[in-house]
Design an enzyme around this catalytic site. Structure first.
Site, short mmCIF file in Angstrom:
data_model
loop_
_atom_site.label_atom_id
_atom_site.label_comp_id
_atom_site.label_asym_id
_atom_site.label_seq_id
_atom_site.Cartn_x
_atom_site.Cartn_y
_atom_site.Cartn_z
N ASN A 9 0.88 -1.17 0.00
CA ASN A 9 0.00 0.00 0.00
C ASN A 9 0.91 1.22 0.00
O ASN A 9 1.48 1.56 1.03
CB ASN A 9 -0.90 -0.01 1.24
CG ASN A 9 -1.74 1.26 1.36
OD1 ASN A 9 -1.77 2.08 0.43
ND2 ASN A 9 -2.39 1.44 2.50
N LYS A 11 0.15 4.23 -0.24
CA LYS A 11 -0.47 5.43 0.34
C LYS A 11 -0.22 6.62 -0.60
O LYS A 11 -0.20 6.43 -1.81
CB LYS A 11 0.04 5.65 1.76
CG LYS A 11 -0.12 4.36 2.60
CD LYS A 11 0.08 4.51 4.06
CE LYS A 11 -0.14 3.17 4.75
NZ LYS A 11 -0.02 3.23 6.19
N HIS A 94 -9.48 1.51 4.62
CA HIS A 94 -8.22 1.61 5.37
C HIS A 94 -8.43 2.53 6.58
O HIS A 94 -9.20 3.49 6.50
CB HIS A 94 -7.12 2.16 4.46
CG HIS A 94 -5.77 2.06 5.08
ND1 HIS A 94 -5.32 2.98 6.01
CD2 HIS A 94 -4.79 1.13 4.96
CE1 HIS A 94 -4.10 2.62 6.41
NE2 HIS A 94 -3.76 1.50 5.79
N GLU A 96 -6.76 4.84 7.73
CA GLU A 96 -6.50 6.25 7.46
C GLU A 96 -7.72 6.90 6.80
O GLU A 96 -8.01 8.08 7.03
CB GLU A 96 -5.23 6.41 6.60
CG GLU A 96 -3.98 6.13 7.43
CD GLU A 96 -2.84 5.52 6.66
OE1 GLU A 96 -2.82 5.58 5.42
OE2 GLU A 96 -1.93 4.96 7.33
N GLU A 166 -5.60 -4.77 10.27
CA GLU A 166 -4.55 -3.79 10.56
C GLU A 166 -4.85 -3.07 11.87
O GLU A 166 -5.66 -2.14 11.90
CB GLU A 166 -4.47 -2.75 9.44
CG GLU A 166 -4.15 -3.33 8.08
CD GLU A 166 -3.52 -2.31 7.15
OE1 GLU A 166 -2.43 -2.58 6.66
OE2 GLU A 166 -4.10 -1.22 6.95
N GLY A 172 2.53 2.23 10.73
CA GLY A 172 3.52 3.29 10.60
C GLY A 172 4.24 3.64 11.89
O GLY A 172 4.93 4.65 11.96
N SER A 212 3.28 -2.26 10.19
CA SER A 212 4.73 -2.40 10.41
C SER A 212 5.26 -3.80 10.10
O SER A 212 6.14 -4.30 10.78
CB SER A 212 5.10 -1.97 11.84
OG SER A 212 4.77 -0.62 12.04
P1 13P Z 1 3.02 0.28 7.67
O1 13P Z 1 3.51 -1.00 7.08
O2 13P Z 1 3.80 1.47 7.22
O3 13P Z 1 2.86 0.19 9.15
O4 13P Z 1 1.56 0.51 7.07
C1 13P Z 1 0.64 -0.51 7.15
C2 13P Z 1 -0.55 -0.15 6.37
O5 13P Z 1 -1.29 0.75 6.73
C3 13P Z 1 -0.81 -0.87 5.13
O6 13P Z 1 -2.07 -0.59 4.64
#
Ligand code: 13P
Length: 248
Positions: A9, A11, A94, A96, A166, A172, A212
Site C-alpha cells: 500500500n 499510500k 483503510h 486512514e 490492521e 507506521g 509495520s
Molecule cells: P506500515 O507497514 O507502514 O505500518 O503501514 C501498514 C498499512 O497501513 C498498510 O495498509
C-alpha cells in the site's frame, strides 16, 4: 489451501517517474514469489504502474473506490474508471480513510459492493485503535467492522474479497502485533465470517495482517496458520524490503 497475498500500500507516495523506477526494481526481485504480489498505487500512478508491471507477476491495485457508478462526487473515482485501467484489487476502508476522511462501516460496505459489481477484488481493512485495544474491545470492534463491511454481500461474491487486519496502533509506528496476537484476532474475524457464511467460505477467505510488517518480522507473521499475507505500507516503498517480505 489459501494462496498467500502480499500487497504494497503505497499510500500517498510516488510520482509517475518514481513509480516506473520502483516497479522496475521490484520486478526481478519477486519473479519467483510463491505468493500473489500486488501494488496498490495512487490513482495518478495507475497508468504508469499498469505499463510497468506488464509481463511480470505483479498485479495492480488502487486505494479507494466510490460506490456510485458516476455523478456529482468531486474528488472520487468509480469502479468503472479503475476497471478501465486494468486494476484488479482495491483497498477499501483503510484506517486512514476511517480516521481522516469519515469512512464508516456503512460506506465501506457500499464501496465493497460497488467494487464486486465491477469485478474488482476488494481488500477490506479492519482493525482496532490503541484505546479500543487497551479497553479490551479488540474482538468486539473487528467483529462489528467485518459484519458491517460484508452486510448483504452474497456468499458467491465472498471469493473475490480479501480482508486485511490492521491494528491502527501498529500502522507506521514500528510497533507490530505479536504474531500470536495477530493470529488470534484474525481467527476472531474468520469466526465472524463463519457465523454469516459457514465454515467452507470462512476457511477459503484470505486474511492479511498489516501494521509495520517488514523483512524482520515477515517470516514469523507469515508462519502463523491464520495469516494469509500482508498489507505493507512503509516497507513496500523500498524494493529490497518489499521483496524480502514477499520472499519471506
Ligand atoms: P506500515 O507497514 O507502514 O505500518 O503501514 C501498514 C498499512 O497501513 C498498510 O495498509
Amino acid at each position: 489451501m489459501r494462496k498467500p497475498i502480499i500487497a504494497g500500500n503505497w499510500k500517498m507516495n510516488n510520482t509517475i517517474e518514481t513509480t516506473k523506477s520502483l516497479i522496475s526494481e521490484i520486478i526481478p526481485l519477486v519473479k519467483d514469489a510463491k505468493c500473489e504480489v500486488v501494488v496498490c498505487v495512487p490513482f495518478t500512478d495507475l497508468e504508469a504502474a499498469r505499463k510497468a508491471i506488464r509481463g511480470s507477476n505483479i498485479k495492480l491495485g488502487a486505494q479507494n473506490v466510490h460506490w456510485a457508478p458516476k455523478g456529482a462526487f468531486t474528488g472520487e473515482i468509480s469502479a468503472e474508471m479503475l476497471k478501465e485501467l486494468k486494476v484488479e484489487y482495491v483497498i477499501i476502508g483503510h484506517s486512514e480513510r476511517r480516521q481522516y476522511f469519515g469512512e464508516t462501516d456503512e460506506t465501506v460496505n457500499k464501496r465493497t459492493k460497488a467494487a464486486i459489481a465491477m469485478d474488482l477484488k476488494p481488500i477490506v481493512c479492519v482493525g482496532e485503535t490503541l484505546n479500543q485495544r487497551e479497553s479490551g474491545l479488540t474482538s468486539e470492534v473487528v467483529k462489528t467492522q467485518i459484519v458491517g463491511a460484508l452486510k448483504d454481500i452474497e456468499k458467491e461474491s465472498l471469493k473475490k474479497i480479501v480482508v486485511a487486519y490492521e491494528p491502527v496502533w501498529a500502522i507506521g509506528t514500528g510497533k507490530t502485533a505479536t504474531a500470536s496476537d495477530a493470529n488470534d484476532t484474525i481467527a476472531v474475524i474468520r469466526k465472524a465470517i463463519q457465523g454469516i457464511y459457514g465454515s467452507v467460505s470462512a476457511n477459503a477467505m484470505r486474511i492479511q495482517y498489516g501494521g509495520s510488517m517488514n523483512p524482520q518480522n515477515a517470516t514469523e507473521l507469515m508462519g502463523m496458520p491464520e495469516i494469509d499475507g500482508g498489507l505493507i505500507g512503509g516497507a513496500s516503498l523500498k524494493a529490497q524490503d518489499f521483496a524480502k517480505v514477499i520472499n519471506y
